[in-house]
Scaffold this motif. Sequence first.
Motif, PDB file in Angstrom:
ATOM      1  N   LYS A   2       0.847  -1.194   0.000  1.00  0.00           N
ATOM      2  CA  LYS A   2       0.000   0.000   0.000  1.00  0.00           C
ATOM      3  C   LYS A   2       0.887   1.250   0.000  1.00  0.00           C
ATOM      4  CE  LYS A   2      -4.325  -1.538   0.315  1.00  0.00           C
ATOM      5  NZ  LYS A   2      -5.107  -1.445   1.544  1.00  0.00           N
ATOM      6  N   ASN A   3       0.566   2.190  -0.868  1.00  0.00           N
ATOM      7  CA  ASN A   3       1.256   3.474  -0.875  1.00  0.00           C
ATOM      8  C   ASN A   3       0.707   4.384   0.207  1.00  0.00           C
ATOM      9  OD1 ASN A   3       3.068   3.165  -3.001  1.00  0.00           O
ATOM     10  ND2 ASN A   3       1.562   3.774  -4.533  1.00  0.00           N
ATOM     11  N   PRO A   4       1.537   5.243   0.803  1.00  0.00           N
ATOM     12  CA  PRO A   4       0.987   6.306   1.646  1.00  0.00           C
ATOM     13  C   PRO A   4       0.090   7.211   0.806  1.00  0.00           C
ATOM     14  CG  PRO A   4       3.371   6.118   1.923  1.00  0.00           C
ATOM     15  CD  PRO A   4       2.998   5.264   0.743  1.00  0.00           C
ATOM     16  N   LEU A   5      -0.930   7.753   1.415  1.00  0.00           N
ATOM     17  CA  LEU A   5      -1.794   8.699   0.714  1.00  0.00           C
ATOM     18  C   LEU A   5      -1.013   9.983   0.473  1.00  0.00           C
ATOM     19  CD1 LEU A   5      -5.140   8.029   2.617  1.00  0.00           C
ATOM     20  CD2 LEU A   5      -4.076   6.768   0.730  1.00  0.00           C
ATOM     21  N   HIS A   6      -1.388  10.712  -0.581  1.00  0.00           N
ATOM     22  CA  HIS A   6      -0.562  11.844  -0.965  1.00  0.00           C
ATOM     23  C   HIS A   6      -1.351  13.143  -0.997  1.00  0.00           C
ATOM     24  CE1 HIS A   6      -2.158  10.307  -4.807  1.00  0.00           C
ATOM     25  NE2 HIS A   6      -2.020  11.519  -5.270  1.00  0.00           N
ATOM     26  N   SER A  24      -5.516   4.195  -3.609  1.00  0.00           N
ATOM     27  CA  SER A  24      -4.384   3.764  -2.784  1.00  0.00           C
ATOM     28  C   SER A  24      -4.838   3.123  -1.484  1.00  0.00           C
ATOM     29  CB  SER A  24      -3.481   4.963  -2.479  1.00  0.00           C
ATOM     30  OG  SER A  24      -2.800   5.402  -3.625  1.00  0.00           O
ATOM     31  N   PHE A  25      -5.922   3.645  -0.909  1.00  0.00           N
ATOM     32  CA  PHE A  25      -6.430   3.089   0.342  1.00  0.00           C
ATOM     33  C   PHE A  25      -7.055   1.714   0.128  1.00  0.00           C
ATOM     34  CE2 PHE A  25      -9.658   2.414   3.599  1.00  0.00           C
ATOM     35  CZ  PHE A  25      -8.966   2.740   4.761  1.00  0.00           C
ATOM     36  N   LEU A  26      -7.753   1.540  -0.986  1.00  0.00           N
ATOM     37  CA  LEU A  26      -8.516   0.313  -1.216  1.00  0.00           C
ATOM     38  C   LEU A  26      -7.688  -0.828  -1.802  1.00  0.00           C
ATOM     39  CD1 LEU A  26     -11.779   1.856  -2.720  1.00  0.00           C
ATOM     40  CD2 LEU A  26     -11.522   0.828  -0.445  1.00  0.00           C
ATOM     41  N   PHE A  27      -6.626  -0.492  -2.553  1.00  0.00           N
ATOM     42  CA  PHE A  27      -5.906  -1.517  -3.310  1.00  0.00           C
ATOM     43  C   PHE A  27      -4.403  -1.438  -3.068  1.00  0.00           C
ATOM     44  CE2 PHE A  27      -9.794  -0.613  -5.706  1.00  0.00           C
ATOM     45  CZ  PHE A  27     -10.305  -1.892  -5.868  1.00  0.00           C
ATOM     46  N   GLY A 107     -15.594  -1.191   5.111  1.00  0.00           N
ATOM     47  CA  GLY A 107     -14.276  -1.176   4.496  1.00  0.00           C
ATOM     48  C   GLY A 107     -14.159  -0.331   3.252  1.00  0.00           C
ATOM     49  N   GLY A 108     -15.230   0.394   2.905  1.00  0.00           N
ATOM     50  CA  GLY A 108     -15.176   1.297   1.767  1.00  0.00           C
ATOM     51  C   GLY A 108     -14.706   2.675   2.172  1.00  0.00           C
ATOM     52  N   PHE A 193     -15.660   0.955  -3.222  1.00  0.00           N
ATOM     53  CA  PHE A 193     -15.358  -0.295  -2.528  1.00  0.00           C
ATOM     54  C   PHE A 193     -14.376  -1.130  -3.330  1.00  0.00           C
ATOM     55  CE2 PHE A 193     -19.589   0.563  -0.761  1.00  0.00           C
ATOM     56  CZ  PHE A 193     -19.420   0.242   0.572  1.00  0.00           C
ATOM     57  N   ASN A 194     -13.514  -1.823  -2.623  1.00  0.00           N
ATOM     58  CA  ASN A 194     -12.812  -2.979  -3.163  1.00  0.00           C
ATOM     59  C   ASN A 194     -13.734  -4.170  -2.900  1.00  0.00           C
ATOM     60  OD1 ASN A 194     -11.265  -5.332  -3.472  1.00  0.00           O
ATOM     61  ND2 ASN A 194      -9.387  -4.366  -2.737  1.00  0.00           N
TER      62      ASN A 194
END
Length: 209
Positions: A2-6, A24-27, A107-108, A193-194
């Motif tokens: 997971k990447n940090p949010l930007h 980035s948060f979901l995947f 989780g969304g 959602f993922n």
Amino acid sequence: MKNPLHYQLSKYDCGPTAMLNAMSFLFEREEIPPEIVRNIQLYSLDCYSKNGEPCRAGTSRMAMMFLSNWLDGFGRATRFPLSSQYLSGKAVRIGDESLINDALVRGGVAVVRLFYGVEHYVLLTGLSETYIRMFDPWFLPEGTSEFSATDIEVTLAHPNAYNRSVPIACLNREETTPYALGCMEDREAVLLFNENTKKTAQNTIEYFI
């Protein structure tokens, strides 16, 4: 991974930044198709300033609605596990039987338009009984006095999830005050959602509101 949010790169790109942060948060980074990155940038920043300057009034509601519909259609057409739903007006609120609450506890995420000096897009990633966890793409250093007269907390301790804790009562206001969703008929949100990690009613343990 997971990447940090930007954070947004200019005064205007909160819309595409919030949508990319949702991905980035979901995947995982390796899962995100490049078409999604391209089209989020392509379909946003469509507004002109009062002086006729392109992109300098951010992203319109129409563009965000179109982008939400495109993302949902992309998920269905390619079997990528992404779903999206556009909300407007009275459907955009935090509280009992709210679709935003439902998305967050399953989780969304929700990309919402609210007020922070001007109309502004942020990402909602979770909630507790009285607070919303938010990632605002407008960078503020920890310890800032920006919200010293409020109960809004700025934190840099959760770069993959949130950088603000905002009282739910603050968001539900109809005034043009910091982080208020504002006038009911002008509200909008995009739920994402993922589908592989989306919780069902049966396996959702905590529902705070």
